[in-house]
Each structure stands twice: as structure tokens, then as C-alpha cells.
Design an enzyme around this catalytic site. Structure first.
Site, PDB file in Angstrom:
ATOM      1  N   ARG A   1     -41.747 -10.194 125.376  1.00 28.52           N
ATOM      2  CA  ARG A   1     -40.589  -9.546 125.825  1.00 28.52           C
ATOM      3  C   ARG A   1     -39.463 -10.459 125.546  1.00 28.52           C
ATOM      4  O   ARG A   1     -39.283 -11.393 125.262  1.00 28.52           O
ATOM      5  CB  ARG A   1     -40.627  -9.873 127.470  1.00 28.52           C
ATOM      6  CG  ARG A   1     -41.636  -8.916 128.230  1.00 28.52           C
ATOM      7  CD  ARG A   1     -41.334  -7.607 128.243  1.00 28.52           C
ATOM      8  NE  ARG A   1     -42.226  -6.834 129.012  1.00 28.52           N
ATOM      9  CZ  ARG A   1     -43.403  -6.101 128.451  1.00 28.52           C
ATOM     10  NH1 ARG A   1     -43.728  -6.346 127.273  1.00 28.52           N
ATOM     11  NH2 ARG A   1     -44.110  -5.295 129.181  1.00 28.52           N
TER      12      ARG A   1
ATOM     13  N   GLU B   1     -32.664  -3.542 126.191  1.00 24.77           N
ATOM     14  CA  GLU B   1     -33.359  -2.366 125.363  1.00 24.77           C
ATOM     15  C   GLU B   1     -33.005  -1.070 126.199  1.00 24.77           C
ATOM     16  O   GLU B   1     -32.723  -0.814 127.213  1.00 24.77           O
ATOM     17  CB  GLU B   1     -34.973  -2.552 125.316  1.00 24.77           C
ATOM     18  CG  GLU B   1     -35.351  -3.807 124.695  1.00 24.77           C
ATOM     19  CD  GLU B   1     -36.983  -3.876 124.740  1.00 24.77           C
ATOM     20  OE1 GLU B   1     -37.693  -3.072 125.293  1.00 24.77           O
ATOM     21  OE2 GLU B   1     -37.544  -4.682 124.090  1.00 24.77           O
TER      22      GLU B   1
ATOM     23  N   HIS C   1     -39.610  -1.754 120.045  1.00 19.49           N
ATOM     24  CA  HIS C   1     -40.479  -1.858 121.153  1.00 19.49           C
ATOM     25  C   HIS C   1     -41.783  -0.843 121.083  1.00 19.49           C
ATOM     26  O   HIS C   1     -41.887  -0.006 121.982  1.00 19.49           O
ATOM     27  CB  HIS C   1     -40.049  -1.832 122.331  1.00 19.49           C
ATOM     28  CG  HIS C   1     -40.591  -2.541 123.659  1.00 19.49           C
ATOM     29  ND1 HIS C   1     -40.197  -3.146 124.811  1.00 19.49           N
ATOM     30  CD2 HIS C   1     -42.072  -2.710 123.656  1.00 19.49           C
ATOM     31  CE1 HIS C   1     -41.379  -3.569 125.587  1.00 19.49           C
ATOM     32  NE2 HIS C   1     -42.190  -3.608 124.590  1.00 19.49           N
TER      33      HIS C   1
END
Length: 319
Positions: free
Chosen positions: A238, A267, A286
Site C-alpha cells: 500500500r 490513488e 495498482h
């Protein structure tokens, strides 16, 4: 008796929706962007179950609006978007999707390691820009991978899968974890190490810890200063586990050689983010578990958890 209500926060396959419809009325946010917060707050008032993504916050505000909620099924292995303690206080079950994404995420982590170490995306941009005019002995020369030392921070399922791949590259494997993993050691030859030792000795450092208060900014200026100047840092956990300003300084100053990042604190990452300006950063949106087969399995597992709970059974992967 009327059927329970399920809200799905992103469009999924017809198969998954059909699974849910065996036990409930289902409504789905059909957009390609995250469901608007106002709509989520409205939908949660009547929902017995919600199938969420990492883009949805399940917090006190949301839970106060939930009158019938019994389960939050998160389509991810991580759950830092969910206030699990608040859910438990209200008797709301929280589930995630472990195991089914392990191999795909490990593939991506190792692909990112290779791409960063060998400068693959940089070399691709170099070629497409028309800058390749002749052969040169050090043209786009990267770092070796085979036979080097890999440090894995966070030896969970994905960490162990990365270690198995590294064993095929004859890498010396160090790992840092709260608990010793003897089975993984036996399979891969990995050795438990303190964080400082791992950082000092590794040619590649792969971060795979969940985001908790203990791991927030786990990698900061002190940690990057311990690494080799030729080392590559890879984050597939993360974004919040890394002090991004410290990482930027480490890369610009030459304290470390390069970084491969699948995750960011914010994000989607803003295009003016300083890390995106650096040639020695390989950045991805991601996509750790993003294979069609894996995402299908994740969605099915989330749906299975909802079906189980709404049918009065135990969920498969409760937290």
C-alpha cells in the site's frame, strides 16, 4: 418475506450477479469510476450486504446510515479502507479475498522487480523516442537479478510466493516478518533477518506488508539510507507504507538506484507527482492482482461470502 438487499459498488460479471440474486435483490453501480459517496450513503440505508472495492470507505459515517447491514465483502486482500472495529461493534461481518490473488500478485511483484532492475520501461521509451542510434556497451545497462540478494518485508502468502519465484533465479533470500516462516524457509532457503540487516544486504527490497498504524511510513529516510546505492526498491503493498518524499530524495540523490511502484498514497496518482518525473521509477496503476482469471475469482469469493451470511451460514473468509 422479502428478499435481502445487496449493493455492489462496481460492475462485475453476470455470473457473480446471478450468484447474489439467488438470495437477494441486487443493485449495482454501473460506472467505471468509484461509486459517488452520496449514492453509497443512500444505498447503504437499505442494504443487508455490500460488496466493496478498495475505493470505498466503510467508516463511522457510512455505518451510522446502515439500518440492516450484515456483511461488508471487500474484493481485495487488504482492508485498510474499512473500519473493521466499528463494523464488529455493530455486529457487521467483514470479509476479504485472500489466497485467490496470491500468485497473480507475486507474478506482478517479480515482473516489477525485473522491469525496474533491467530498466525495461525506460529502454522502451528510449527506443520509441528514436534515441537508439547505435549499439553501446553500457546502453541502458541495468542491475543483475540472477544470483543477487532479495529482501522481502512481509512474509505472508504473497511474500512466500515471491520467494518461490526468487529461488528460481538462484537469489539469496532474506525476509523480515513478525513471525518466523519455517515452511517457507525450507522451500526457498529464505532466512529471517532484522529489518536493518535486510536493508543493508539486499540488492532488491520488496515491500509486501499490509497498511496498519505500525507499518505506516515503514520505509522512510532512515531506511532508504541503509540500502545499497545499487539497490532497487519495489512496493506492491500500500502506498501509505512508504514516505514518498523520502523515497523521492533517495532516488534523486542516488542513495538508491531505482524504484518500482504499483501503489501510491493517493490513488489515482496525480500526474504531477514528483516520483513520476524520475527516469529511474517504474510506476504502475495498482494492478497487482489484475488478471482476468484472478479478478473473476476474487469477485466470486466476495459473492460467496455474501451468499453464506445471508443464508445464515458462516462466511468463508471473515476477518
Amino acid at each position: 418475506m422479502s428478499k435481502p438487499q445487496v449493493f455492489v459498488t462496481r460492475k462485475l460479471t453476470n455470473e457473480v450477479i446471478a450468484m447474489l440474486e439467488t438470495v437477494a435483490h441486487v443493485s449495482v453501480w454501473e460506472g467505471d469510476t468509484p461509486v459517488p459517496r452520496a449514492m453509497l450513503l443512500e444505498e447503504i440505508e437499505q442494504a443487508d450486504a455490500v460488496l466493496t472495492m478498495l475505493t470505498e470507505r466503510v467508516d463511522e459515517e457510512l455505518l451510522r446510515r446502515a439500518k440492516k447491514l450484515r456483511i461488508v465483502a471487500n474484493m481485495a486482500v487488504g482492508y485498510d479502507n474499512i473500519d473493521v472495529a466499528a463494523c464488529k461493534r455493530r455486529g457487521v461481518t467483514v470479509t476479504n479475498t485472500p489466497d485467490v490473488l496470491t500468485e497473480a500478485t507475486a507474478d506482478l511483484a517479480f515482473a516489477l522487480l525485473l522491469a525496474t532492475g533491467r530498466r525495461l520501461t525506460e529502454a522502451n521509451r528510449f527506443l520509441l523516442a528514436g534515441e537508439w542510434t547505435s549499439w553501446s556497451p553500457y546502453l541502458m545497462a541495468g542491475q543483475s537479478v540472477y544470483g543477487t540478494t532479495l529482501g522481502i518485508i512481509g512474509m505472508g502468502r504473497i511474500g512466500e510466493a515471491v520467494a518461490r519465484r526468487a529461488a528460481g533465479f538462484n537469489m539469496r533470500i532474506l525476509y523480515h516478518n513478525r513471525n518466523r516462516k519455517e515452511e517457507a524457509e525450507a522451500k526457498t532457503g529464505a532466512r529471517l533477518a532484522g529489518l536493518d540487516e535486510l536493508l543493508q544486504e539486499s540488492d532488491y527490497v520488496v515491500l509486501l506488508t499490509p497498511l496498519t498504524e505500525e507499518t505506516r511510513h515503514l520505509m522512510g529516510g532512515r531506511e532508504f539510507a541503509l540500502m545499497k546505492k545499487s539497490a532497487v526498491f519495489v512496493n506492491v503493498s500500500r502506498g501509505g507504507t512508504v514516505d514518498e518524499a523520502a523515497l523521492y530524495e533517495a532516488l534523486v540523490s542516488g542513495q538508491i538506484w531505482a524504484a518500482g511502484l504499483d501503489v501510491f498514497r493517493q490513488e489515482p496518482v496525480p500526474l504531477d507527482h514528483p516520483l513520476l518525473s524520475l527516469p529511474n521509477v517504474v510506476a504502475l496503476p495498482h494492478i497487482g492482482s489484475a488478471t482476468i482469471q484472478t479478478r473473476d475469482e476474487m469477485a466470486r469469493l466476495a459473492a460467496d461470502n455474501i451468499v453464506a451470511v445471508l443464508s445464515g451460514k458462516e462466511p468463508l473468509t471473515a476477518l
